[in-house]
Scaffold this motif. Structure first.
Motif, short mmCIF file in Angstrom:
data_model
loop_
_atom_site.label_atom_id
_atom_site.label_comp_id
_atom_site.label_asym_id
_atom_site.label_seq_id
_atom_site.Cartn_x
_atom_site.Cartn_y
_atom_site.Cartn_z
N PHE A 1 -69.38 -55.19 -20.14
CA PHE A 1 -70.73 -54.76 -19.76
C PHE A 1 -70.81 -54.17 -18.36
CE2 PHE A 1 -71.70 -58.02 -23.07
CZ PHE A 1 -72.28 -57.15 -23.98
N PHE A 2 -69.93 -54.61 -17.46
CA PHE A 2 -69.93 -54.08 -16.10
C PHE A 2 -69.14 -52.77 -16.00
CE2 PHE A 2 -70.40 -58.49 -13.88
CZ PHE A 2 -71.59 -58.69 -14.54
N MET A 3 -68.07 -52.66 -16.79
CA MET A 3 -67.16 -51.52 -16.67
C MET A 3 -67.29 -50.54 -17.85
SD MET A 3 -65.87 -52.62 -13.82
CE MET A 3 -64.47 -53.22 -12.90
N ASN A 4 -67.03 -51.03 -19.06
CA ASN A 4 -67.03 -50.15 -20.23
C ASN A 4 -68.40 -49.53 -20.48
OD1 ASN A 4 -67.19 -49.30 -23.10
ND2 ASN A 4 -65.11 -50.10 -23.20
N ILE A 5 -69.43 -50.34 -20.49
CA ILE A 5 -70.77 -49.81 -20.74
C ILE A 5 -71.21 -48.91 -19.59
CG2 ILE A 5 -73.19 -50.38 -21.16
CD1 ILE A 5 -71.37 -51.12 -23.46
N THR B 1 -77.85 -63.79 -19.41
CA THR B 1 -77.13 -64.66 -18.47
C THR B 1 -78.11 -65.33 -17.53
OG1 THR B 1 -75.19 -63.21 -18.56
CG2 THR B 1 -75.29 -64.77 -16.74
N GLY B 2 -79.10 -64.56 -17.06
CA GLY B 2 -80.14 -65.15 -16.22
C GLY B 2 -80.91 -66.23 -16.96
N LEU B 3 -81.16 -65.98 -18.24
CA LEU B 3 -81.83 -66.99 -19.08
C LEU B 3 -80.95 -68.23 -19.21
CD1 LEU B 3 -83.31 -64.82 -21.99
CD2 LEU B 3 -84.57 -65.92 -20.15
N GLY C 1 -79.23 -56.46 -21.57
CA GLY C 1 -79.30 -57.65 -22.42
C GLY C 1 -78.33 -58.72 -21.99
N TYR C 2 -77.12 -58.31 -21.60
CA TYR C 2 -76.12 -59.27 -21.17
C TYR C 2 -76.55 -60.01 -19.91
CZ TYR C 2 -71.67 -61.07 -19.38
OH TYR C 2 -70.68 -61.89 -18.89
N MET D 1 -84.35 -52.24 -27.80
CA MET D 1 -82.93 -52.57 -27.90
C MET D 1 -82.45 -53.50 -26.78
SD MET D 1 -79.69 -49.97 -27.73
CE MET D 1 -78.05 -50.61 -27.41
N ASN D 2 -82.95 -53.29 -25.57
CA ASN D 2 -82.45 -54.10 -24.45
C ASN D 2 -82.77 -55.58 -24.61
OD1 ASN D 2 -85.16 -53.55 -24.06
ND2 ASN D 2 -84.98 -53.13 -21.89
N VAL D 3 -83.99 -55.89 -25.07
CA VAL D 3 -84.33 -57.29 -25.28
C VAL D 3 -83.73 -57.81 -26.58
CG1 VAL D 3 -86.35 -57.46 -23.80
CG2 VAL D 3 -86.60 -56.58 -26.12
#
Length: 601
Positions: free
Chosen positions: A452-456, A530-532, A525-526, A410-412
Motif C-alpha cells: 500500500f505504501f509502495m506498489n499502490i 489501521t487507524g481503526l 482503506g488500509y 471504494m475507499n471506505v
C-alpha cells in the motif's frame, strides 16, 4: 467444519440455469420494461415550484431505488458468470445487455438529477427535511450538486449512450485480451498451459527459480499483448479526458475524489505521511534481501516468503483460521463468515478458465453476496479470502437501509476488507508458537504496508502521469512501460534491482470503467482501517459496535464527516494518519530487531 467445504459458489439459488437461465432472461425483460416506464415518468416530470410539487417526485425516487437494486442483482450475476468461465460466450452477451441497462439507468438518473438542480433552494430545504425524504438527504444533495457541475442533461445522456460501445466496450475488450493469455508452466516433468489467474499465483511461489522463470514468461506474454492493451488504455483515458473537458473539469482527480467522497487535502496529507515513512520501509526491503542471500530484491522477491519451507494451507484450514480470528474481534463478523462458507457463497476452486484476481459482489435484491478468487494454498490467498469476507460483511451490515444509501465508495469499502485482513494477520502473529513462525507471520503482515505504501503509490504516480501525457496524444506500449517503471522506481525509492514494466498491461484495475484511479482508495482503506485497529486495541471489545455503526454510515457521509462523527479526528491533518503509519512501522521495527543477528551471518 467437519466436512470439506465446497469451493465452488452457489449461483443456482440466485438464478437457476447459469447464462442460459430462463428465470434470468425473464428477470431482465421485466427490468427493461420497468426502466422504460421509469424513463417515461422522469422525462415527463417538471421542475416543482413548491413543496407539494416536490413531493410528487417521491414516487420517482422509489422507482429509481427499485430499478437500481434489480440492476445490481443482474450485474452481479453476469459478472459472476463471466468470471467463473471466461469462455462463456453467452455470459459475455448478457454482460453487454446489462451494461446497456446501466447506461440507461444512468441516463434516467441524470435527467432526474437535472430536475433536482432546478428546484428553488427554499423549496429544496423544505422538501429534503420532510420525514420521507430526510433519510436520502445526503444522497440527494450530492446528486444535485454534481449535476450542477456537469453538461446539460441531453449531452450527459448522449455521452452515456456513446459510452456503451465506446468507453465500456474498450473495458470489456480488455477481458477478451486477458482470456487469451496462456503461459507455459513445467510441473512434474510435464508442460501445461496456465491461465492468467493461475500463472499469477506462481509469481508468489516460494521457490525463487520458479517465480523468476514465471516472471520472465509473464512479462513476455504481456509484451506480446501490449499493443492491444495500449490501444485499450489509450482510448479509455481519451474518453475520460474528453468528457471531463466538456464538463469544464481540468483536474483528472476531480471525479475519483468525488466518487470516494474525500478532499484533495486529505489525499495529499495521507501521501505526505507515507512518504516520510518510506526510509524505514526501505530498511526492511534491504534486510529482507540479506536474509534471502541477495544483493537486492527483484520485483518478484518483494512478496516472497523469507523461508522457502512455508507449507501450503488447505482451503478448509484457511476458513477455520479466519472464522476463529474474526471471532476474537466480533462474534457477528465470525458468524457471518461461517455462514458464507456454509452456504457456498465463495468461488475458490483452482481451475483453468477463471478470470484472474478476486472480488466480492452484492446481490441487493436477494440480500446476499458472492466472493470470487482462485485459492492456491498460499498465505497471500488466505489474506485475499479474509479481505473479500470483509467486503461481504460490510454489505451485510447495510441490510435494511434504503438501497440508495448503500452505495458506499471504494475507499471506505477497502477499509472493511483490509481491517478484516489485519484482524487475521495480527492475531496470528501474536499467537505464533515460536520465533521462526512469528517472524514468518510478521513478515507476511508487513507485506501489506509495502504493497500500500509502495506498489499502490507507484500505480497512483503512473496513472497521474499517464493522463498528463495522454492529453498530448496517444502513447505506445514502450512509452507506457517507461512511465510504469519510472513510477515504480520512485515509489520504491530505487530499492529494487528489477521492476515490472508491463504491470500496467496485466493489472485489471487500470481498465475499470466504473472506478477511475483504482489505486489510492486501497491505501486510504488500509491506513484508515489501521487507524481503526489502533482504536480497537485501545478500547477493547466495545469497539466492535462502533465499527459496525461506522460501516453503516459509509454510504451517507464524506470520509471527513465519517471520521469526525465516529472517531472525532480530522483527516486533513497528519495526526490520525501518523498513528496508523506508526503502527505499521512498529511491525517493521520488530522485524528488524528479530533479524539483526540473522543479517550478520
Amino acid at each position: 467444519m467437519n466436512k470439506p467445504l465446497q469451493q465452488t459458489w452457489d449461483l443456482e439459488s440466485i438464478f437457476s440455469g447459469g447464462s442460459h437461465s430462463p428465470e434470468f432472461a425473464a428477470f431482465l425483460s421485466s427490468l427493461e420494461k420497468e426502466m422504460k416506464e421509469l424513463r417515461t415518468v422522469v422525462v415527463g416530470a417538471k421542475v416543482p415550484a413548491d413543496l407539494k410539487g416536490a413531493e410528487s417526485l417521491e414516487h420517482i425516487l422509489t422507482k429509481l431505488e427499485s430499478s437500481a437494486a434489480k440492476l445490481s442483482e443482474a450485474g452481479s450475476f453476469v459478472g459472476c458468470l463471466a468470471a467463473q468461465d471466461q469462455n462463456d460466450k453467452k455470459a459475455i452477451q448478457l454482460s453487454g445487455r446489462v451494461t446497456t441497462m446501466y447506461a440507461d439507468l444512468q441516463s434516467i438518473s441524470t435527467t432526474f438529477d437535472n430536475l433536482l438542480r432546478g428546484i428553488d433552494d427554499t423549496v429544496w430545504e423544505a422538501w429534503t427535511s420532510t420525514s420521507k425524504v430526510k433519510p436520502y438527504q445526503f444522497i440527494l444533495n450530492e446528486s444535485r450538486d454534481l449535476a450542477r457541475e456537469k453538461m446539460n442533461p441531453e449531452m450527459e445522456s448522449l455521452a452515456l449512450e456513446l459510452a456503451i460501445d465506446g468507453y465500456h466496450g474498450w473495458g470489456e475488450f480488455y477481458d477478451t485480451i486477458v482470456s487469451k493469455i496462456q503461459i507455459p508452466f513445467e510441473e512434474d516433468g510435464k508442460t501445461k498451459m496456465l491461465s492468467a489467474g493461475q500463472a499469477h499465483n506462481q509469481l508468489h511461489n516460494p521457490n525463487r527459480e520458479i517465480r523468476q522463470d514465471m516472471f520472465e514468461k509473464w512479462e513476455k506474454a504481456w509484451t506480446e499483448a501490449g499493443d492491444y492493451c495500449a490501444d485499450t488504455l489509450n482510448h479509455l483515458a481519451g474518453f475520460r479526458l474528453k468528457l471531463y473537458a466538456n464538463r469544464g473539469w481540468d483536474d483528472v482527480l476531480k471525479e475519483p475524489l468525488a466518487i470516494n467522497r474525500m478532499s484533495r487535502e486529505t489525499l495529499d496529507t495521507m501521501w505526505a505521511v507515507i512518504q516520510d515513512a518510506k526510509p524505514m520501509v526501505v530498511q526492511y526491503l534491504n534486510r529482507k534481501a540479506k536474509l534471502l542471500g541477495l544483493d537486492g530484491l527483484s520485483w518478484t522477491d518483494v512478496e516472497a516468503p523469507i523461508r522457502t519451507s512455508v507449507s501450503k494451507v488447505t482451503y478448509d484450514e484457511a476458513a477455520e483460521t479466519i472464522v476463529e480470528q474474526f471471532g476474537k474481534f466480533s462474534s457477528r463478523l465470525a458468524e457471518f463468515s461461517q455462514m458464507a462458507f456454509d452456504k457456498s457463497w465463495i468461488e475458490a476452486e483452482d481451475r483453468p478458465g477463471k478470470r484472474p484476481g478476486g472480488f466480492c459482489t452484492s446481490f441487493q435484491e436477494s440480500n446476499q453476496t458472492r466472493i470470487f478468487m482462485t485459492f492456491g494454498g498460499t498465505a497471500s490467498n488466505v489474506s485475499t479470502l479474509a479481505h473479500e469476507l470483509g467486503h461481504a460483511y460490510h454489505q451485510f451490515l447495510m441490510k435494511g437501509l434504503p438501497v440508495l444509501n448503500q452505495n458506499y465508495a471504494m475507499n471506505v469499502a477497502e477499509t472493511a476488507s483490509t481491517f478484516a485482513e489485519m484482524i487475521v494477520a495480527d492475531a496470528l502473529v501474536k499467537s505464533a508458537k515460536n520465533e521462526e513462525e512469528k517472524l514468518a507471520l510478521l513478515e507476511e503482515k508487513i507485506q501489506n504496508s509495502v504493497a500500500f505504501f509502495m506498489n499502490i503509490h507507484a500505480r497512483f504516480l503512473f496513472e497521474t502521469r499517464f493522463y498528463d501525457k495522454r492529453k498530448e496524444g496517444l502513447l505506445n506500449q514502450e512509452e507506457i512501460s517507461d512511465l510504469m517503471e519510472e513510477a515504480q522506481k520512485e515509489a520504491y525509492c530505487g530499492a529494487l534491482t528489477t521492476y515490472h514494466p508491463h504491470f500496467w498491461a496485466s493489472k485489471l484495475h487500470f481498465y475499470s470503467t466504473g472506478v477511475p484511479f483504482y489505486n489510492f482508495p486501497y491505501t486510504f482503506g488500509y491506513l484508515f482501517s489501521t487507524g481503526l485497529y489502533v482504536r480497537a486495541l485501545e478500547e477493547g471489545s466495545p469497539f466492535a459496535d462502533k465499527y459496525d455503526a461506522l460501516l453503516r454510515d459509509t454510504g451517507i457521509m464524506t470520509v471527513e464527516e465519517l471520521a469526525k462523527k465516529h472517531l472525532d479526528v480530522d483527516l486533513t491533518q497528519r495526526d490520525f494518519w501518523q498513528s496508523a503509519v506508526d503502527m505499521c512501522l512498529a511491525d517493521i521495527g520488530e522485524f528488524l530487531q528479530m533479524t539483526e543477528h540473522l543479517a550478520l551471518i
